[in-house]
Design an enzyme around this catalytic site. Sequence first.
Site, PDB file in Angstrom:
ATOM      1  N   LEU A  36       0.693  -1.198   0.049  1.00 49.79           N
ATOM      2  CA  LEU A  36       0.101   0.103  -0.027  1.00 49.79           C
ATOM      3  C   LEU A  36       0.880   1.257   0.087  1.00 49.79           C
ATOM      4  O   LEU A  36       0.774   2.002  -0.965  1.00 49.79           O
ATOM      5  CB  LEU A  36      -0.925  -0.182   1.133  1.00 49.79           C
ATOM      6  CG  LEU A  36      -1.688   1.204   1.472  1.00 49.79           C
ATOM      7  CD1 LEU A  36      -2.648   1.705   0.349  1.00 49.79           C
ATOM      8  CD2 LEU A  36      -2.727   0.911   2.469  1.00 49.79           C
ATOM      9  N   ASP A  38       3.985   1.652  -0.324  1.00 53.10           N
ATOM     10  CA  ASP A  38       5.144   1.850  -1.137  1.00 53.10           C
ATOM     11  C   ASP A  38       4.428   2.258  -2.563  1.00 53.10           C
ATOM     12  O   ASP A  38       5.229   3.085  -3.176  1.00 53.10           O
ATOM     13  CB  ASP A  38       5.626   0.226  -1.552  1.00 53.10           C
ATOM     14  CG  ASP A  38       6.264  -0.342  -0.275  1.00 53.10           C
ATOM     15  OD1 ASP A  38       5.780  -0.890   0.428  1.00 53.10           O
ATOM     16  OD2 ASP A  38       7.396  -0.518  -0.649  1.00 53.10           O
ATOM     17  N   GLN A 108      -1.736  -0.182   6.299  1.00 55.89           N
ATOM     18  CA  GLN A 108      -0.475   0.429   6.357  1.00 55.89           C
ATOM     19  C   GLN A 108      -0.498   1.915   6.635  1.00 55.89           C
ATOM     20  O   GLN A 108      -1.748   2.308   6.337  1.00 55.89           O
ATOM     21  CB  GLN A 108       0.178   0.071   5.219  1.00 55.89           C
ATOM     22  CG  GLN A 108       1.571  -0.535   5.697  1.00 55.89           C
ATOM     23  CD  GLN A 108       2.200  -1.023   4.288  1.00 55.89           C
ATOM     24  OE1 GLN A 108       1.861  -0.645   3.186  1.00 55.89           O
ATOM     25  NE2 GLN A 108       3.623  -1.329   4.537  1.00 55.89           N
ATOM     26  N   ASP A 169       8.142  -2.068  10.478  1.00 59.01           N
ATOM     27  CA  ASP A 169       8.120  -3.286  11.180  1.00 59.01           C
ATOM     28  C   ASP A 169       8.510  -3.703  12.554  1.00 59.01           C
ATOM     29  O   ASP A 169       7.776  -4.120  13.205  1.00 59.01           O
ATOM     30  CB  ASP A 169       8.200  -4.355  10.211  1.00 59.01           C
ATOM     31  CG  ASP A 169       7.549  -4.256   8.856  1.00 59.01           C
ATOM     32  OD1 ASP A 169       6.981  -3.449   8.488  1.00 59.01           O
ATOM     33  OD2 ASP A 169       7.729  -5.432   7.897  1.00 59.01           O
ATOM     34  N   TYR A 367      17.458  -2.630   9.715  1.00 60.75           N
ATOM     35  CA  TYR A 367      16.202  -2.258   9.400  1.00 60.75           C
ATOM     36  C   TYR A 367      15.574  -1.133  10.149  1.00 60.75           C
ATOM     37  O   TYR A 367      16.203   0.030   9.800  1.00 60.75           O
ATOM     38  CB  TYR A 367      15.206  -3.586   9.728  1.00 60.75           C
ATOM     39  CG  TYR A 367      14.234  -4.146   8.823  1.00 60.75           C
ATOM     40  CD1 TYR A 367      14.347  -3.947   7.492  1.00 60.75           C
ATOM     41  CD2 TYR A 367      13.060  -4.643   9.385  1.00 60.75           C
ATOM     42  CE1 TYR A 367      13.287  -4.443   6.667  1.00 60.75           C
ATOM     43  CE2 TYR A 367      11.935  -5.061   8.502  1.00 60.75           C
ATOM     44  CZ  TYR A 367      12.064  -4.917   7.309  1.00 60.75           C
ATOM     45  OH  TYR A 367      10.965  -5.200   6.491  1.00 60.75           O
ATOM     46  N   GLU A 411      17.258  -0.155  -0.177  1.00 65.17           N
ATOM     47  CA  GLU A 411      16.096   0.091   0.856  1.00 65.17           C
ATOM     48  C   GLU A 411      16.501   1.065   1.827  1.00 65.17           C
ATOM     49  O   GLU A 411      15.521   1.532   2.402  1.00 65.17           O
ATOM     50  CB  GLU A 411      15.799  -1.409   1.469  1.00 65.17           C
ATOM     51  CG  GLU A 411      14.476  -1.505   2.091  1.00 65.17           C
ATOM     52  CD  GLU A 411      14.131  -2.851   2.599  1.00 65.17           C
ATOM     53  OE1 GLU A 411      15.315  -3.810   2.444  1.00 65.17           O
ATOM     54  OE2 GLU A 411      13.109  -3.206   2.927  1.00 65.17           O
TER      55      GLU A 411
HETATM   56  C1  GLC Z   1       8.885  -3.892   4.619  1.00 62.55           C
HETATM   57  C2  GLC Z   1       8.711  -2.500   5.295  1.00 62.55           C
HETATM   58  C3  GLC Z   1       7.414  -1.961   4.930  1.00 62.55           C
HETATM   59  C4  GLC Z   1       7.109  -2.060   3.347  1.00 62.55           C
HETATM   60  C5  GLC Z   1       7.476  -3.411   2.739  1.00 62.55           C
HETATM   61  C6  GLC Z   1       7.650  -3.488   1.146  1.00 62.55           C
HETATM   62  O1  GLC Z   1       8.187  -4.924   5.053  1.00 62.55           O
HETATM   63  O2  GLC Z   1       9.052  -2.524   6.488  1.00 62.55           O
HETATM   64  O3  GLC Z   1       7.275  -0.817   5.193  1.00 62.55           O
HETATM   65  O4  GLC Z   1       5.879  -1.415   2.917  1.00 62.55           O
HETATM   66  O5  GLC Z   1       8.868  -3.864   3.398  1.00 62.55           O
HETATM   67  O6  GLC Z   1       8.561  -2.671   0.809  1.00 62.55           O
END
Ligand code: GLC
Length: 440
Positions: A36, A38, A108, A169, A367, A411
């Site tokens: 979502l 993203d 999200q 996350d 992360y 990322e």
């Molecule tokens: C990870 C991130 C999340 C993102 C997903 C796809 O789970 O923590 O925010 O939407 O990856 O990139």
Amino acid sequence: MSGNSDLLDQAKAVLDMNDRGHYTQPAHGLYPHQWLWDSCFVAIGLRHLDIERAKAELLSLLRGQWSNGMFPNIIFRDDPQYRADRNVWRTWVNPYAPADVMTTGITQPPVFAEAVVQVGAKMAWPERRLWYRLMYPKILAYHQWLYQDRDPHKEGLVLQIHPWETGLDNTPPWMSEMHEHQLPLWIRIIEKTHLNSVINLFRRDTRSVPIDQRFSTIEALALFDMQRRLRRKAYNINKILDHSLFAIEDLAFNSMFIRANSHLRDIAKSLREDLPDDLETMMTKTEKTFEELWDQYSGQYYSRDFITHRLLKTPSIATLLPLYAGSISQERADQLVNMLENDHVFGPAYPVPSVPLDSFWFQPKLYWQGPSWVNMNWLIIDGLKRYGFDDHAKALTESTLEMVAEGGCFEYFDPLTGEPAGAANFSWTAALTIDLLKSK
Ligand code: GLC
């Protein structure tokens, strides 16, 4: 100048590489589905290159919207090799889930309205009007669902039921709650007997990314266990809250919600629509109740427990997001910016770290527990501008672009050295780099 055009080309190439026809996957291999927020960030970048593709990116999210208004955090790719990912969720247990696409049963952060407005800003009024006409009822239904389902006591703040809903996350405030209150016995046994090193062998994410840049296996197991418990309650919020499963009024989520509400107000106004009265009342209440998250002793905002209202006093990148919300006072905004200026807190060489440097949790490549993320920088830059910190916004734009130019569209990045980490060719890093370059 040529540096900038190289960077632009690199970023465009990433978005082309991840193009899956009607949506853009976050990264090949690790993230093949449609996420979502993203897609919202991707659309914000794409609007500069190809307005039709930007619109398609957001339109394809509508496929997943539940009939109760919820936007799920993932729409699964319809491909036999991902059947296991889809079946973990079994969202057909809930009557509101769409029948023709498979999604998760959680949401999200609500940046959809932001993306609609940013994409709309690239259109002349008659076209933008049509765009808004199409999107307005969808955003309205989403925000109404957030209040209906996620603010059951009508207090103004919305609650989240899983760390994945925050998009951050493994962010420390959630992880510390989880370790304290949510680890079931079987996971504690695995922890005690060190069985996790065996389980590590089966993890898919660590095939693409080194294990020290991801969750611990205990955390990963706990997240899946929580997901399983939500499924058992058929993603029904009343049942979930009756069994007092995890519920937190997350600072980052609510900050983005406040901003999204003000976008919704603007869209309604430009269409000469009146928002429903009860929604208006709740939106005002949200801004007011948000101030209860302020802790006067440490001079910052925190997430809080939904039931007890206890503040979860573990700072994270969410600390700075009230700037993006835009509803806080100038005085409080000044206090947050002080933390951004401080080399020992949020101001290392490659800001903004997802956890302050002086935190017990800080790990530069782990992360959401230390690295700098381009989407967070984008939100903070927006907030800085609105509070009159134009020089700070400019400096953060430059350092973000430098970090991506040196490291590539990864990322996330080590905030101390700028070293890239996580998935390579990551879509929102590329898209928001384009937006930062074009909006300079
Ligand atoms: C990870 C991130 C999340 C993102 C997903 C796809 O789970 O923590 O925010 O939407 O990856 O990139």
